[in-house]
Motif scaffolding. Sequence first.
Motif, PDB file in Angstrom:
ATOM      1  N   PRO A  23     -19.554 -23.138 142.084  1.00  0.00           N
ATOM      2  CA  PRO A  23     -19.209 -21.834 141.507  1.00  0.00           C
ATOM      3  C   PRO A  23     -18.874 -20.771 142.552  1.00  0.00           C
ATOM      4  N   TRP A 103     -27.393 -13.629 135.731  1.00  0.00           N
ATOM      5  CA  TRP A 103     -26.875 -12.338 136.219  1.00  0.00           C
ATOM      6  C   TRP A 103     -27.374 -11.178 135.367  1.00  0.00           C
ATOM      7  N   SER A 153     -21.838 -17.424 135.597  1.00  0.00           N
ATOM      8  CA  SER A 153     -21.665 -18.659 136.385  1.00  0.00           C
ATOM      9  C   SER A 153     -22.855 -19.602 136.265  1.00  0.00           C
ATOM     10  N   LYS A 204     -14.207 -16.052 145.372  1.00  0.00           N
ATOM     11  CA  LYS A 204     -14.005 -16.973 144.241  1.00  0.00           C
ATOM     12  C   LYS A 204     -12.502 -17.162 144.078  1.00  0.00           C
ATOM     13  N   LEU A 346     -28.444 -23.017 138.019  1.00  0.00           N
ATOM     14  CA  LEU A 346     -28.975 -21.876 138.755  1.00  0.00           C
ATOM     15  C   LEU A 346     -29.862 -21.071 137.816  1.00  0.00           C
ATOM     16  N   ARG A 355     -22.569 -27.885 137.865  1.00  0.00           N
ATOM     17  CA  ARG A 355     -21.550 -26.844 137.724  1.00  0.00           C
ATOM     18  C   ARG A 355     -20.358 -27.185 138.615  1.00  0.00           C
TER      19      ARG A 355
HETATM   20  C1  GLV Z   1     -23.058 -17.988 142.488  1.00  0.00           C
HETATM   21  O1  GLV Z   1     -22.270 -17.177 142.116  1.00  0.00           O
HETATM   22  C2  GLV Z   1     -23.521 -19.049 141.647  1.00  0.00           C
HETATM   23  O2  GLV Z   1     -23.274 -18.989 140.430  1.00  0.00           O
HETATM   24  O3  GLV Z   1     -24.135 -20.000 142.160  1.00  0.00           O
END
Ligand code: GLV
Length: 390
Positions: A23, A103, A153, A204, A346, A355
């Motif tokens: 990611p 997040w 993500s 990204k 994560l 991922r």
């Molecule tokens: C970082 O942005 C992640 O999702 O690992």
Amino acid sequence: MEVPPPQVLTLPMVVPSKTLMGPGPSNCPPSVLQSLSLPVLGHLHPECTKIMDDIKAGIQYVFQTKNELTLAVSASGHAGMEAVLCNLIEPGDRVLIAVNGIWGERANIMATRYGATVHRLEAALGTNFSLTEFEDAIRQHKPVLLFVVQGESSTGIYQPLEGLGLICHKYNCLLVVDTVASLGGVPFYADRWGVDAVYTGSQKVLGAPPGITPISFSPKAKERIFTRKTPIKVYYWDMTILGDYWACFGRPRVYHHTISATLLYGLREGLSLVAKEGMENVINRHRMCMERLHKGIRALGLEFLVNKESARLPTVTAIKVPDNIDWMVVTGYAMKHYFLEISGGLGPTANKIFRIGIMGYNATNDNIDFVLKVLEEGINHAKEISNSKL
Ligand code: GLV
């Protein structure tokens, strides 16, 4: 010297060439890497500030905004979250945070540290929010801002945003959007959608190294920053002075910190590549790669974390780890045999998913076919290991 020079520093640095299909970060395009070896300029040299102006125009393009308070903060994408919340929150403010992955959790922690009273709107992992859910929560909690992640993500979920700005503004609430993992993979229109603060990751889709983060504030958000009753708690994130360094207010530039000229070159080159390709084409390329990847994943008999097809984020695909295998054997296999990064989960998805990232320079059919082949091999290898233990 009381501390001798470390012997390790007399040895050459080891930096293998890997294919980064997690990611993020993604691989930098060659021209970005070349730009990173250009000579360092002083942070107020006219050539350097010209590059900053170019970057600002590029950020306005990728966010689709005319916001004058648009710049890049000198830190990784996560700092965008910190900078936005630090500038917009005053102690005692009510804020609403949409939480459906790591997040939102992080924004909750940060907003709490800035003294906000946080209300959480929660959705199960791998699902997103409806406009009605947002409106009900805003009506109930009356927050000064709503924080939403466009591309989570940690779960691979995509959050549609159209119509949300209108709802927020009806209740005098600012709309803050995290596009760190989504920008360039899906459409985003800051002005059209009424977004008041947004930031993204350089590392990204934009293809620059991490460490420099595009960020933008609407006139309404700017007004809130300039009419605070309390000082912005962190000097480093203070947009009222950082904005002057980036010439956002039509005043002479003022020193704020010593920006990394090198990272500016990388970001400018990444933005330049996007401008040349065109944002629509970049988004389309990511969508086509996602379709190819998802077809391959279905052919392998694997399951997506996000059930609803239209809610899957093109830039990060979350795949459930099949029963009875160790995900680390698979990711370890990919790294050991192919120098290929496939990530695990994560935060709340740790140990539950793989991922796969499709970002920027890495968004090619060849890379998709490569990652599918290695994923299949890795899973077969992990199955053999777990069978041998039975
Ligand atoms: C970082 O942005 C992640 O999702 O690992």
